[in-house]
Design an enzyme around this catalytic site. Structure first.
Site, PDB file in Angstrom:
ATOM      1  N   GLU A   1      -0.049   1.792  11.326  1.00 25.98           N
ATOM      2  CA  GLU A   1      -1.467   1.629  11.730  1.00 25.98           C
ATOM      3  C   GLU A   1      -2.044   2.994  12.106  1.00 25.98           C
ATOM      4  O   GLU A   1      -2.807   3.119  13.065  1.00 25.98           O
ATOM      5  CB  GLU A   1      -1.598   0.662  12.917  1.00 25.98           C
ATOM      6  CG  GLU A   1      -1.212  -0.763  12.647  1.00 25.98           C
ATOM      7  CD  GLU A   1      -2.286  -1.556  11.908  1.00 25.98           C
ATOM      8  OE1 GLU A   1      -3.428  -1.067  11.777  1.00 25.98           O
ATOM      9  OE2 GLU A   1      -1.971  -2.656  11.439  1.00 25.98           O
TER      10      GLU A   1
ATOM     11  N   GLN B   1       0.818  -1.215   0.000  1.00 25.97           N
ATOM     12  CA  GLN B   1       0.000   0.000   0.000  1.00 25.97           C
ATOM     13  C   GLN B   1       0.852   1.267   0.000  1.00 25.97           C
ATOM     14  O   GLN B   1       0.823   2.046  -0.929  1.00 25.97           O
ATOM     15  CB  GLN B   1      -0.941  -0.008   1.202  1.00 25.97           C
ATOM     16  CG  GLN B   1      -1.778   1.269   1.312  1.00 25.97           C
ATOM     17  CD  GLN B   1      -2.825   1.162   2.408  1.00 25.97           C
ATOM     18  OE1 GLN B   1      -3.617   0.215   2.463  1.00 25.97           O
ATOM     19  NE2 GLN B   1      -2.831   2.134   3.300  1.00 25.97           N
TER      20      GLN B   1
ATOM     21  N   ARG C   1      10.559   6.051  38.908  1.00 25.32           N
ATOM     22  CA  ARG C   1      10.744   5.712  37.497  1.00 25.32           C
ATOM     23  C   ARG C   1      10.081   4.370  37.171  1.00 25.32           C
ATOM     24  O   ARG C   1       9.546   4.196  36.080  1.00 25.32           O
ATOM     25  CB  ARG C   1      12.238   5.651  37.165  1.00 25.32           C
ATOM     26  CG  ARG C   1      12.926   7.000  37.311  1.00 25.32           C
ATOM     27  CD  ARG C   1      14.448   6.873  37.365  1.00 25.32           C
ATOM     28  NE  ARG C   1      15.045   6.736  36.044  1.00 25.32           N
ATOM     29  CZ  ARG C   1      16.349   6.596  35.830  1.00 25.32           C
ATOM     30  NH1 ARG C   1      17.203   6.566  36.841  1.00 25.32           N
ATOM     31  NH2 ARG C   1      16.819   6.499  34.602  1.00 25.32           N
TER      32      ARG C   1
END
Lengths: 698, 698
Positions: A446, A157, A357
């Site tokens: 996507e 595509q 973290r």
């Protein structure tokens, strides 16, 4: 220690050498003993017993399969990497036969192997496209041989010059009435199909998305199934040029390729004709009946992306958390620990900054788990509703923004976790480098993460206008309408929190997220509708409102799932539920902290409340800390899957790390190639000088 | 197009194929025509004419040197990469002779070549350590042969188990009075020296940092210069094990290595004795006179790190900005552009969101340029002052936090720029992937970016206490005292901004940053001093106050430099100064926007002001937009340096990209190795079946 070895002796660590104690296995055992809930219960809830049994069986098979051996993975160059992928692609077909694997088994095997391969798009795009878009006759022609691997396909595509904008594709497929063929052509260099996984080397067929032209009229992009290489000898068909696009930041085991067509003719059959048709020989074009049919599938794909994000984050956190329990650095003077009567350095997991973290990352993984699960539930409901003519627009619109925000979050957390491992995070043996490299494209494909937020924002603005004009009612499946209504009832509402403790109240937290999202949407609508600002000039705000909405969805779904899901509300799971509720609070409050500016701007929160909230975050870190290792253990990632020296279940970090480094190709001899040519001439020039005698004293 | 090629024909793009117009050269020329200032003037100011002339000369030489050819760089595996580095290391020594290069020429050549090499640490650490720490006699013994490359060295400090905590190093060097030797030993596996650049393969000497033990007493880590491989044949000395640590996320052209010592004896000479000494044969240890002497050098290293950050950000922005001017995507309906009478897609640089991603990056590059320059100026002043017994503590303390914040920013901007290039940013040919991989360790080495902020914060808290107790006076070289005093005079001050225009006022902006930093410092001091909170529990806040202070320094230095630097205030540079002032404002306001939560928490800013500030950011984007390409052009990075298909000066993105992909090893034949073994058996199994006849119709 051996020395002056024969030149061909590989480099080896001394066998008797062990790390300074206490070693990782001891430290991890101590961590596991601290857990307040049963890890296996949580694992079973998330995966089911059957899945875990399957995984165990398949793991044993793969660990003994040379084609699935990972010991060279971090040493391989591009081509070796690619060929090991091809080997796996072939071998797995045999394993499916040998062990009678079903689809889930196959998925598990691919998950554990954890490397994309040249045939990946054959399964993920070529076959599904044929299933969805080919006519019955075409299924015989293409799908059946594809399922038997008599043909290998890809999905072409994207073009060199066009990614997100499908309507800008340049490749044409012109119907030739005389010969009943389509002539596929790449009019410019920028029309080359590009990035196509499996195309560069492996595929002999391609789904090609080209602008259909019949009788001089352009009908826009349509899919064609086209042979691109000869089945006899794999050479490219006359009229096409095929190649690999070259090295990438990651994903190098896949042959992302390009193809250009020079007036390449394919039979009428190539046009995938389940929905639209081109009549023979008139070339009359028949439109597809309903374009919306594709939506349901796309949204479900996104639910799985969110679940993948959960896995990715959990995996990175597993490595960083376990290693942080093993790695000791500095002595915390305020809380010194002892080992064998000596003060030992403090495991870095004990430092608040390290907790700050790591623990929000764990919370994020669980947030994505619950949201992904809920999206699947909603899409299943959606499919039932669609049969009745209803379309759950809210779910679909949120799915774009959720794909965007969660994949962006995943990439950033992988890197945070890598950095939280200190210097060794930079070694490929941490297992985090390749994970980062391979996962990174998720932010772009996507749907580009910036572009996607426009879809969500468009829906939010439309819903807002409907709510304002009284044309929208709240429903179970549309929380957006609810929070917008709530906001409109009192746009000057203030957060009622008065103590740090109040910030554990889930209703209050959810309302804060709803208010902040609604405020942003209302302001953006005003700018566009009343001040006439252009969409382009609003793109920064548009991105923000999608983000705010999706954070609302993530936070709300996390809390609501814990409240409603019978798997968690069983009395025997009370300890577990408690830990997960802490995680939900941490996720929510940490997110507010990161986005504090917006919560302030909305006028909902004040600076005293911000200070309470920050205190509550630190308090939550302390509460969750004892369960840190247990919470990552619950994801039950096998060592074979993690392939990380730092993240091993047994904590034998240094033993594993040194063993892996022995595998480095440069370590297979004492003096490497290149010495004779580049180093010896320099050094030997000095051997005659007076420097020599002194130097050689040593 | 050719087809059915001979199998050995490499894949080539059709020569006549060109990108869809308007092509990149046309678009970039149009961008350059829009600039409101003279690019060359800015380039000359930043680099000097002499530097630019030198660069041009050296560039021409390197472009014709096979050892400096970059065409294989993105295709090389670990070992090839490493050997090309060795080749360069050897060849550059010859070029220095041939062209009589001085130190600056050499720096330019290394800059342009842009890849770390095995000999890198020989120059950057081995030689400088000998220069600074060796006695005169030792200089003859080690430095002289090192300068002639008769010995090749590395710097072995970090251990498998110890990075940041120097005092935790395990390697020992025990003085043996009888033999007047030191016995170097690695007592545990975690004592292995690890990550040592140049050690794995190339070096035959090492500076080893080991705990000095004399007469049973441990004097802590000291440097030793130790031979590790035989000069005759490069084999490891008896008693040492040397190897490469294996593949890393980047930096794979360097042989980061490990070494373990098994009671390895070295002569007394090995102890670097310029400052401290071990007496012979008593083993009496004589301490160095003043430990603070090293500070000046360290801080200067950090100034150069900040200037490197400028280069790194500017480079990434160059690629992303140029490509965004060339890449077209979608038609902006509100402002459609035409080309050859057709509506063309919009160059993505015209989208506000893209500007919001790119232009603050350009502004950050310039912010780091001015701060780096100013740090060097201050360190030069510091050196003069130190002679008088003064020590500019402020400069030194800020340098830790600035290293931390700017390198973190650089890494994040490289990735932002890569993502801003869309899908093609993921190709190695973007030039951004390898830049990211190789730059990444900067966040960890030369002081871990989290640990470093503690140094800055400690100083800020100490200064605050001094200011409160009246023991600190403001000075030219101590802006910290000034902003703390200003805050203490009125801790309830409010930002006076009333219109978006007010947010261009530099005094107001600087005050806002000062107030927010002071507020954080004051609150942290209160928590520690009055509420008795432990340092560990405060680490999150401590990181924040360093960050706030350093953002203050960056913003203030940017504005003040533009105001004071005679190079920019010349009347003929008025247009240039205007553009740079816009950049300074954008940098400041964009930073406030990112940290809005803190500005609110301090009570200084309110939400109306936040809205004005956001509007002003968008207005600044619009004003800077016409100069976007000119502002990156000014950094004058040659295409050879950028090695990027997307970032070329001439804008011929697609031509360059396709040409680079032709170099992919997989493209050197039509059917690759692996086909026969892995693909053919599957496909040929289908050739006999009924599928064949239908398929072969195509």
């Amino acid at each position: 220690m051996s020395a002056n070895n024969n030149n061909n002796t590989p480099v080896r660590f001394p066998k008797k050498s062990v790390p300074k104690g206490p070693n990782g296995d001891i430290l991890l055992a101590a961590e596991r003993a601290k857990a307040t809930f049963n890890v296996k219960d949580l694992t079973r809830i998330m995966y089911s017993d059957e899945y875990l049994r399957k995984m165990e069986t398949i793991l044993k098979i793969l660990e003994n399969e040379p084609a699935f051996d990972k010991s060279d993975r971090y040493h391989q160059g591009r081509s070796e990497n690619f060929f090991s992928g091809l080997w796996k692609d072939k071998r797995i077909l045999e394993l499916i036969e040998e062990h009678n694997w079903d689809e889930e088994d196959l998925k598990i095997a691919n998950f554990l192997y954890d490397m994309v391969t040249p045939f990946g798009l054959h399964y993920d795009m070529f076959i599904p496209t044929l299933e969805n878009q080919a006519s019955d006759e075409q299924k015989k022609l293409f799908l059946e041989p594809a399922l038997k691997h008599h043909i290998v396909g890809c999905y072409a595509q994207t073009e060199l010059g066009h990614g997100s904008n499908l309507r800008g594709l340049e490749t044409t497929a012109t119907y030739i009435n005389e010969s009943n063929e389509f002539e596929i052509n790449s009019p410019n260099m920028t029309a080359a199909k590009w990035w196509i996984g499996g195309l560069g080397v492996a595929a002999n067929y391609a789904i090609v998305i080209a602008r259909l032209i019949t009788n001089g009229k352009d009908h826009g992009p349509h899919p064609f199934c086209v042979q691109i290489r000869r089945l006899e000898d794999h050479k490219p068909m006359r009229g096409v040029i095929i190649g690999d696009i070259g090295p990438k930041f990651g994903f190098n085991s896949v042959d992302n390729g390009f193809i250009m067509f020079d007036h390449y003719c394919v039979p009428h059959d190539a046009f995938l004709a389940k929905y639209s048709q081109v009549m023979t020989p008139s070339g009359e074009y028949i439109k597809p009946p309903n374009a919306k049919l594709a939506y349901g599938t796309m949204a479900k794909v996104r639910a799985h992306i969110v679940l993948d994000v959960c896995t990715v984050i959990a995996r990175a956190a597993t490595v960083a958390v376990r290693y942080s329990a093993v790695r000791k650095q500095f002595v915390d003077a305020s809380n010194p620990r002892k080992w064998e009567n000596e003060v030992m350095e403090t495991p870095i997991l004990d430092y608040t900054m390290q907790q700050y973290r790591l623990l929000p990352a764990i919370a994020s993984a669980y947030a994505c788990y619950f949201t992904g699960q809920d999206m699947i539930r909603l899409f299943d409901i959606n499919n039932l509703e669609m049969a009745k003519g209803n379309f759950l627009a809210d779910v679909h619109a949120s799915s774009s923004g959720l794909k965007s925000i969660t994949t962006t979050m995943a990439v950033s957390i992988i890197e945070d976790m890598r950095r939280a491992c200190g210097g060794h995070g930079y070694s490929m043996f941490s297992g985090l480098g390749m994970l980062y490299q391979d996962y990174l494209p998720s932010t772009t494909w996507e749907g580009d993460n910036y572009i996607l937020t426009q879809q969500t924002a468009r829906y939010l603005l439309k819903t807002y206008r409907n709510v304002v004009s009284g044309n929208a009612a709240p429903s179970e499946y549309n929380p957006t309408v609810s929070y917008l209504l709530q906001y409109l009832q009192n746009p000057n509402a203030k957060c009622p929190g008065e103590t740090p403790f109040d910030f554990l109240n889930q209703e209050m937290i959810i309302s804060a997220f709803g208010f902040r999202a609604a405020y942003g949407i209302a302001k953006a609508a005003e700018s566009i509708d009343k001040q006439g600002r252009s969409w382009n000039s609003m793109l920064v705000e548009i991105n923000r409102i999608s983000r705010a909405h999706c954070q609302y969805v993530l936070v709300r779904t996390f809390f609501v799932s814990l409240q409603n899901d019978p798997r968690f509300t069983k009395p025997e799971n009370v300890a577990l539920l408690q830990v997960l509720r802490h995680l939900a609070c941490l996720f929510a409050l940490y997110t507010i902290e990161q986005e504090l500016g917006e919560f302030f701007t909305s006028g909902y929160l004040n600076s005293d409340q911000a200070a309470m909230l920050k205190d509550q975050v630190i308090a939550l870190l302390e509460q969750i800390r004892p369960n840190a290792v247990a919470l990552v253990d619950a994801f039950a990632f096998p060592d074979y899957y993690l392939h990380s020296a730092l993240g091993r279940y047994d904590g034998k970090v240094y033993e594993s790390y040194t063993r892996m480094s022995e595998g480095e190709p440069l370590n297979q001899r004492q003096v490497v190639e290149g010495y004779e040519q580049f180093i010896k001439p320099l050094v030997h020039a000095g051997l005659g000088s007076e420097a020599k005698s002194q130097v050689s004293k040593l």
